[in-house]
Motif scaffolding. Structure first.
Motif, mmCIF file in Angstrom:
data_model
loop_
_atom_site.group_PDB
_atom_site.id
_atom_site.type_symbol
_atom_site.label_atom_id
_atom_site.label_comp_id
_atom_site.label_asym_id
_atom_site.label_seq_id
_atom_site.Cartn_x
_atom_site.Cartn_y
_atom_site.Cartn_z
ATOM 1 N N CYS A 1 -2.136 4.175 -4.648
ATOM 2 C CA CYS A 1 -2.364 3.779 -3.463
ATOM 3 C C CYS A 1 -1.502 4.322 -2.462
ATOM 4 O O CYS A 1 -1.743 5.263 -1.794
ATOM 5 C CB CYS A 1 -2.873 2.248 -3.362
ATOM 6 N N LYS B 1 -0.074 5.214 5.501
ATOM 7 C CA LYS B 1 -1.003 4.323 5.004
ATOM 8 C C LYS B 1 -1.932 3.623 6.230
ATOM 9 O O LYS B 1 -1.205 3.140 7.186
ATOM 10 C CB LYS B 1 -0.535 3.316 4.292
ATOM 11 N N PRO B 2 -3.085 3.867 6.269
ATOM 12 C CA PRO B 2 -3.948 3.289 7.298
ATOM 13 C C PRO B 2 -4.097 1.854 6.903
ATOM 14 O O PRO B 2 -5.270 1.417 6.446
ATOM 15 C CB PRO B 2 -5.344 3.765 7.452
ATOM 16 N N GLU C 1 -7.159 4.662 -8.214
ATOM 17 C CA GLU C 1 -5.969 4.457 -8.150
ATOM 18 C C GLU C 1 -5.459 3.720 -9.427
ATOM 19 O O GLU C 1 -6.088 3.115 -10.087
ATOM 20 C CB GLU C 1 -5.892 3.168 -7.018
ATOM 21 N N LYS D 1 -13.703 10.728 3.731
ATOM 22 C CA LYS D 1 -14.331 9.454 3.149
ATOM 23 C C LYS D 1 -15.146 8.755 4.197
ATOM 24 O O LYS D 1 -14.993 8.687 5.172
ATOM 25 C CB LYS D 1 -13.069 8.354 2.738
ATOM 26 N N ARG E 1 -3.082 11.658 -6.464
ATOM 27 C CA ARG E 1 -3.644 10.957 -5.286
ATOM 28 C C ARG E 1 -2.363 10.150 -5.056
ATOM 29 O O ARG E 1 -1.654 9.741 -5.716
ATOM 30 C CB ARG E 1 -4.914 10.169 -4.886
ATOM 31 N N ARG F 1 -11.313 4.641 7.671
ATOM 32 C CA ARG F 1 -10.966 4.187 9.015
ATOM 33 C C ARG F 1 -11.097 5.232 10.166
ATOM 34 O O ARG F 1 -10.955 5.076 11.208
ATOM 35 C CB ARG F 1 -9.739 3.279 9.325
ATOM 36 N N GLY G 1 -9.101 9.243 5.773
ATOM 37 C CA GLY G 1 -9.564 7.991 5.331
ATOM 38 C C GLY G 1 -10.682 7.113 6.132
ATOM 39 O O GLY G 1 -11.203 7.750 7.056
ATOM 40 N N ASP H 1 -3.001 -2.371 -2.782
ATOM 41 C CA ASP H 1 -4.147 -2.234 -3.608
ATOM 42 C C ASP H 1 -3.899 -2.384 -5.036
ATOM 43 O O ASP H 1 -4.593 -1.701 -5.760
ATOM 44 C CB ASP H 1 -4.864 -0.705 -3.208
ATOM 45 N N GLU I 1 -3.486 11.442 2.445
ATOM 46 C CA GLU I 1 -3.781 10.872 3.759
ATOM 47 C C GLU I 1 -3.361 11.715 4.917
ATOM 48 O O GLU I 1 -1.931 11.436 4.841
ATOM 49 C CB GLU I 1 -4.365 9.509 3.656
ATOM 50 N N GLN J 1 -6.685 14.214 2.976
ATOM 51 C CA GLN J 1 -7.538 13.036 2.981
ATOM 52 C C GLN J 1 -7.677 12.392 4.390
ATOM 53 O O GLN J 1 -6.695 12.282 5.133
ATOM 54 C CB GLN J 1 -7.108 11.947 1.890
ATOM 55 N N ASP K 1 -15.110 6.845 -5.222
ATOM 56 C CA ASP K 1 -13.893 6.357 -5.227
ATOM 57 C C ASP K 1 -14.184 4.617 -5.655
ATOM 58 O O ASP K 1 -14.490 4.139 -4.839
ATOM 59 C CB ASP K 1 -13.336 6.238 -3.985
ATOM 60 N N HIS L 1 -11.627 1.594 -4.433
ATOM 61 C CA HIS L 1 -12.137 0.833 -3.055
ATOM 62 C C HIS L 1 -13.331 0.235 -2.945
ATOM 63 O O HIS L 1 -13.574 -0.701 -1.979
ATOM 64 C CB HIS L 1 -11.724 1.735 -1.815
HETATM 65 C C1 PEP Z 1 -7.014 4.753 0.063
HETATM 66 O O1 PEP Z 1 -7.383 5.880 -0.450
HETATM 67 O O2 PEP Z 1 -5.848 4.514 -0.429
HETATM 68 C C2 PEP Z 1 -7.634 4.432 1.379
HETATM 69 C C3 PEP Z 1 -6.921 3.883 2.042
HETATM 70 O O3 PEP Z 1 -8.948 4.422 1.192
HETATM 71 P P1 PEP Z 1 -10.124 4.275 2.111
HETATM 72 O O4 PEP Z 1 -9.728 5.142 3.549
HETATM 73 O O5 PEP Z 1 -11.320 4.475 1.690
HETATM 74 O O6 PEP Z 1 -10.177 2.629 2.601
#
Ligand code: PEP
Ligand code: MN
Length: 291
Positions: free
Chosen positions: A45, A74-75, A241, A150, A69, A129, A127, A252, A107, A125, A212, A215
């Motif tokens: 992750c 990180k979001p 992941e 995503k 990946r 969000r 995400g 994660d 991401e 990527q 995916d 998630h």
């Molecule tokens: C991720 O791929 O680690 C992730 C944060 O995914 P998502 O945006 O689908 O929550």
């Protein structure tokens, strides 16, 4: 399938499937998405350390993954969670690419980071969000890298394709759509895997579709089974992941596969990939003609 439900997508001129343009292939080095081969993108992750990333990169490459990946930005849903290593993480990803030959997907969360992330990443990527972060999509229009888009956790398929259309309109039609589960009333799984999204998207758009299961499930032991479901439903590949010690992961861990699980999943997937629908099953009637 009836053409009626497709009409709602007919306004998406750039991403909808037409008889003249039924399928696009997204190429990243010698990896091609949407050309018939099932493409696997795997890794942690978050990029946490050189040791964690290199071990994982080597393990997933040995098991047959095509792309590595790993999140550097990180979001996180909580401001108190690990936020990623930023540029240091990007450098580690580049090092892992050098060592294994795997392409990199990572991401990008903000338009001000697009240039930096594009220096290191092979695939950008967006995400869940940020699926409707339109200024980010606009900026990604000119980043010269494919985008893995995503599905938002509360986004309809129409919303997803609207964002894809924005990206294409901004100049970048190299898009991979990703079903990663949506939020429903069930709380046992992290999200609800919308498996119908796969054949539906494959029928209305020319873009490659990946799943995916990590998630979507949020539970490690469910991931290989959902991955098979994705393959049988016709997905063009997988984002999954994997962590050397999932119980110690900074993000994660509960849904991250061990190396052994990933290797077993890869071995078992082959026969399910063979069960994917024939291309003609997605070549449904578009605007009165067959695509
Ligand atoms: C991720 O791929 O680690 C992730 C944060 O995914 P998502 O945006 O689908 O929550
Ligand atoms: Mn994650």
């Amino acid at each position: 399938m009836s053409a009626k439900w497709q009409e709602q997508f007919s306004g998406f001129h750039r991403v909808r499937k037409t008889p003249e343009y039924a399928r696009s292939v997204v190429r990243v080095g010698d990896v091609s998405f949407g050309a018939g081969e099932f493409i696997v993108m795997a890794g942690p992750c978050s990029v946490e350390s050189e040791r964690q990333l290199m071990q994982t990169a080597e393990a997933v490459a040995a098991a047959g993954a095509h792309v590595l990946r790993g999140g550097a930005f990180k979001p996180r849903s909580s401001p108190y969670s690990f936020q990623g290593l930023g540029q240091e993480g990007l450098k580690l990803l580049a090092k892992a690419r050098e060592r294994t030959g795997l392409a990199i997907v990572t991401e990008v969360m903000s338009e001000s980071d697009v240039e930096l992330v594009a220096e290191y990443a092979d695939i950008m990527q967006v995400g869940s969000r940020n699926m409707e972060h339109f200024s980010l999509l606009e900026r990604l229009g000119s980043c010269a890298r494919p985008v893995l888009l995503k599905r938002g956790m509360v986004a309809t398929l129409h919303d997803l394709l609207r964002s894809a259309e924005c990206l294409a309109g901004a100049g970048n039609a190299n898009i991979l759509l990703c079903e990663r589960g949506i939020r429903t009333f069930d709380t046992v799984t992290r999200n609800t895997f919308d498996i119908a999204a796969v054949p539906l998207l494959k029928s209305v758009t020319h873009l490659p579709v990946i799943v995916d299961p990590s998630h979507a499930a949020g539970i490690r032991d469910l991931v290989p089974i959902l991955a098979r479901a994705g393959a049988v439903a016709g997905a063009d590949g997988l984002l999954v992941e994997v962590h050397p010690e999932p119980e110690k992961a900074l993000s994660d861990g509960e849904q991250s596969l061990t190396f052994e699980q990933f290797t077993a999943m890869m071995r078992d997937l082959e026969e399910y990939v063979r069960l994917a629908p024939k291309r003609a099953e997605f070549d449904v009637v578009v605007g009165g003609r067959r695509a």
